[in-house]
Design an enzyme around this catalytic site. Structure first.
Site, short mmCIF file in Angstrom:
data_model
loop_
_atom_site.label_atom_id
_atom_site.label_comp_id
_atom_site.label_asym_id
_atom_site.label_seq_id
_atom_site.Cartn_x
_atom_site.Cartn_y
_atom_site.Cartn_z
CD GLU B 60 -1.89 -2.34 1.38
OE1 GLU B 60 -0.76 -2.66 1.80
OE2 GLU B 60 -2.81 -3.16 1.23
CD GLN B 82 -8.22 -6.58 -1.98
OE1 GLN B 82 -7.68 -7.24 -1.11
NE2 GLN B 82 -8.13 -6.87 -3.25
CB ALA B 84 -11.96 2.76 3.33
CG ASP B 85 -10.97 -0.85 7.17
OD1 ASP B 85 -11.50 -0.82 8.28
OD2 ASP B 85 -11.60 -1.08 6.12
CG PHE B 86 -6.10 -1.88 3.49
CD1 PHE B 86 -6.54 -2.36 4.73
CD2 PHE B 86 -6.14 -2.74 2.40
CE1 PHE B 86 -7.00 -3.67 4.87
CE2 PHE B 86 -6.60 -4.04 2.54
CZ PHE B 86 -7.03 -4.51 3.77
CB ILE B 87 -6.85 5.18 4.70
CG1 ILE B 87 -7.58 5.38 3.37
CG2 ILE B 87 -6.37 6.53 5.27
CD1 ILE B 87 -8.86 6.19 3.48
CG HIS B 129 -10.92 -6.14 6.32
ND1 HIS B 129 -10.25 -6.67 7.39
CD2 HIS B 129 -10.08 -6.30 5.26
CE1 HIS B 129 -9.08 -7.15 7.00
NE2 HIS B 129 -8.95 -6.92 5.70
#
Lengths: 319, 326
Positions: B60, B82, B84-87, B129
């Site tokens: 990411e 994949q 939005a939490d991975f922001i 997630h």
């Protein structure tokens, strides 16, 4: 291969960088600008030797020690002074920039990430962009031994190798991440060993020898331009001043500094020019004079600048 | 008008922009032949080729930072996180690089980057997630954050985001992918930072976005039967926030409820509430209420997760409370 012009160009380049920095340090002493400067004295052979092989349209992400990379790539030196002085004639238009955030798109200088290791993904993205647009531009990304430990290096080195991106990862290993010696922070003896993990060429060169650096980077640039993908080059070097101006440097010994100062490229390289017949005393002296004059003129130009109005802080947040 | 799903509208926006501008490309995890974890990019690689639509490793920091690097050098990347939490994984690249590169480098560059970020509850996706992290980006000067709630808005906002010269985080709601709605035929662009009044009313204003727009509309329908007219304002993004439309609505109704899935502390509802309190306190006939997610991580259970976000009943109760305030 390095020609007479290369030798002379490398010496002139290193001298410009060191003289520029000397003049900046005077401005700091005079209180004209802050001491938030990470001096590059000692590392000129790496910064200049690695940047000289680039074309003007190649991309540069410099690191935060000295301005050798940016000066060599073509940022006008009077504007560099202006950035440090916070004058509107600086590349940031008076917003101010110290050792980071100076940029000059027309010479491919993309700026620098203030968070260490933040430049790796951006360099990979610029390499991806060159490939996507079908140009033969390459990207030179400088970083220190300390930043080599960021996870962003792994992600960026992996995609660069996976996709054959035209990126040269150039590590300036000066032995210390601020105060922490490399032996206490890095799992391998040489950072270039990490290239093996990405299946890209990795090499360690004498970062005090501008020719060694120039040759290694030239080969990597040629390879990248031809579609051969990225390379990792580690240049062993040393900074003669503290991490910042005023650093007590309690973490290293006088003996160690003496040992490295004996390899000073600004002392050793001109001798080599003479010994190997690339220049004579007169040329060296004339170069010293012309570089001093150039830097002094640039400083004089910059010092005539002015600070921006307060409204400047609200400009350029959005396009 | 054509009826299509929210997911299909996003796919159409991507296809139209890929077709229109050769500098636009898409990268992300599984966005290629697989068509995206939620099928949103289905068919795009087949149509536009592997050069324009391609998979990346699980990286990411590279995904967003590489997007910034490509944007700085003349391209218009659309990158897909994949979830939005991975922001949070790519926060330095979003918060410090995408948002600030132009400003800190003196305006010498622009960063035309779109970061697609599927947020919200998806039926048991769990605490990492299911989040709606728009509030995390409120202080990211330099960034735009948009939050479509309908297929038409999803289409028009994404096309505008791709054409914007600024970095845009496009938070699409996973729970809305199957939602059908009318979408205009032909070129459909919605300007970034312009709210839409989804239902007009005179008694109470609900400001809500993504999934909560639909719960607010359901609450409004129920209350209409009792003679209570609810106005539902969808800002369609939190940065910039269309404060003019929100203020105008509150000045008309005198009552404000702000609703989103994310917990109230640190959420964008607080910003809406603060702005109205600063600029329209005299118009308020009742206290502002934030009807937001519970102040907990989202439980994994698909049953329990529903209790972590506001329900239609919660909104109905809040409206009644506002109207009965003396």
């Amino acid at each position: 291969m390095a020609t007479r012009d290369t030798y002379r160009g490398l010496y002139t380049g290193m001298l410009r960088v060191a003289t520029w920095e000397q003049r900046l340090l005077r401005m700091i002493e005079e209180g004209r600008t802050s001491g938030f400067y990470h001096a590059g004295r000692g590392q000129e052979a790496t910064a200049v030797g690695a940047t000289m092989p680039l074309r003007r349209d190649d991309y540069l992400l410099y690191d935060h020690r000295g301005m050798g990379h940016a000066i060599t790539k073509g940022v006008p030196i009077d504007r560099l002074f202006s950035d440090f002085l916070g004058f509107r004639e600086g590349t940031t238009g008076g917003l101010g920039a110290g050792i980071v955030h100076i940029a000059w798109p027309e010479a491919g200088v993309l700026g620098q990430s203030g968070t260490l290791g933040g430049s790796f993904p951006i360099a990979a993205g610029a390499g991806l962009s060159a490939l996507y647009r079908g140009t033969d531009q390459v990207v030179l990304c400088f970083f220190g031994d300390g930043a080599s430990n960021r996870g962003t290096f792994h992600e960026s080195a992996n995609v660069a190798a996976l996709w054959n991106l035209p990126v040269i990862w150039l590590c300036e290993n000066n032995g210390y991440a601020v105060s922490v010696p490399t032996a206490e922070a890095i799992s391998v003896a040489q950072i270039s060993q990490r290239a093996i993990a990405y299946d890209m060429p990795g090499t360690t060169v004498d970062g005090m020898d501008p020719i060694a650096v120039y040759d290694a980077v030239s080969a990597a640039v040629e390879r990248a331009r031809a579609g051969g993908g990225p390379s990792l080059i580690e240049a062993m070097t040393y900074r003669y001043r503290g991490h910042y101006e005023g650093d007590p440097q309690t973490y290293r010994t006088r003996e160690e500094r003496d040992e490295w100062e004996a390899k000073d490229p600004l002392v050793m390289f001109p001798r080599r020019l003479i010994d190997e017949g690339y220049a004579d005393e007169q040329w060296i002296e004339a170069t010293r004079i012309s570089v001093s004059e150039e830097i002094e003129a640039a400083a004089a130009t910059a010092l005539q600048g002015s600070k921006p109005p307060v409204s400047r802080i609200f400009d350029n947040v959005y396009a | 008008m054509t009826v299509m799903t929210y997911a299909r509208a996003i796919n159409r926006a991507l296809a139209e922009e890929l077709e229109r501008d050769a500098d636009v490309f898409i990268m992300g995890q599984d966005v290629g032949a697989f068509g995206g974890a939620f099928g949103v990019t289905r068919g795009l690689q087949e149509r536009f080729g592997r050069r324009r639509v391609f998979d990346t490793p699980i990286s990411e920091n590279f995904l967003v930072g590489g997007g910034v690097g490509a944007a700085l050098t003349g391209l218009r990347p659309v990158v897909e996180l994949q979830y939005a939490d991975f922001i949070a994984v790519a926060m330095d690249e979003i918060y410090n690089k995408a948002a600030k590169w132009r400003y800190m480098h003196g305006g010498l560059f622009s960063v035309p980057l779109v970061i697609r970020a599927p947020g919200g509850l998806a039926g048991g996706a769990g605490p990492e997630h299911s989040q709606s992290p728009e509030g995390l980006l409120l202080s990211a000067a330099g960034l735009h954050v948009v939050t479509p709630s309908t297929p038409a808005d999803a289409l028009g906002l994404l096309k505008s985001a791709v054409r914007s010269s600024n970095p845009v985080v496009y938070i699409e709601h996973k729970g809305l992918y199957g939602l059908k709605g009318e979408v205009p035929d032909g070129e459909h662009l919605i300007p970034i930072g312009v709210a839409d009044v989804k239902r007009e009313g005179t008694d109470v204003t609900i400001v809500a976005w993504t999934s909560m727009v639909h719960r607010a509309l359901a609450a409004a329908e129920t209350l209409a039967a009792e003679g209570i007219q609810v106005e539902v304002v969808d800002p369609r993004g939190v940065r910039p926030l269309d404060t003019d439309t929100i203020l105008a609505s509150v000045q008309k109704t005198g009552r404000l409820i702000v609703s989103h899935e994310a917990p109230a502390p640190g959420g964008a509802a607080s910003e809406v509430a603060a702005y109205v309190a600063e600029h329209a306190l005299d118009y308020l006939a009742a206290p502002i209420q934030r009807v937001c997610g519970a102040d907990i991580p989202i439980p994994q259970s698909s049953d329990l997760e529903q209790y972590a976000i506001p329900s239609v009943d919660d909104l109905i109760r809040a409206c009644r409370s506002a109207l009965s305030y003396r």
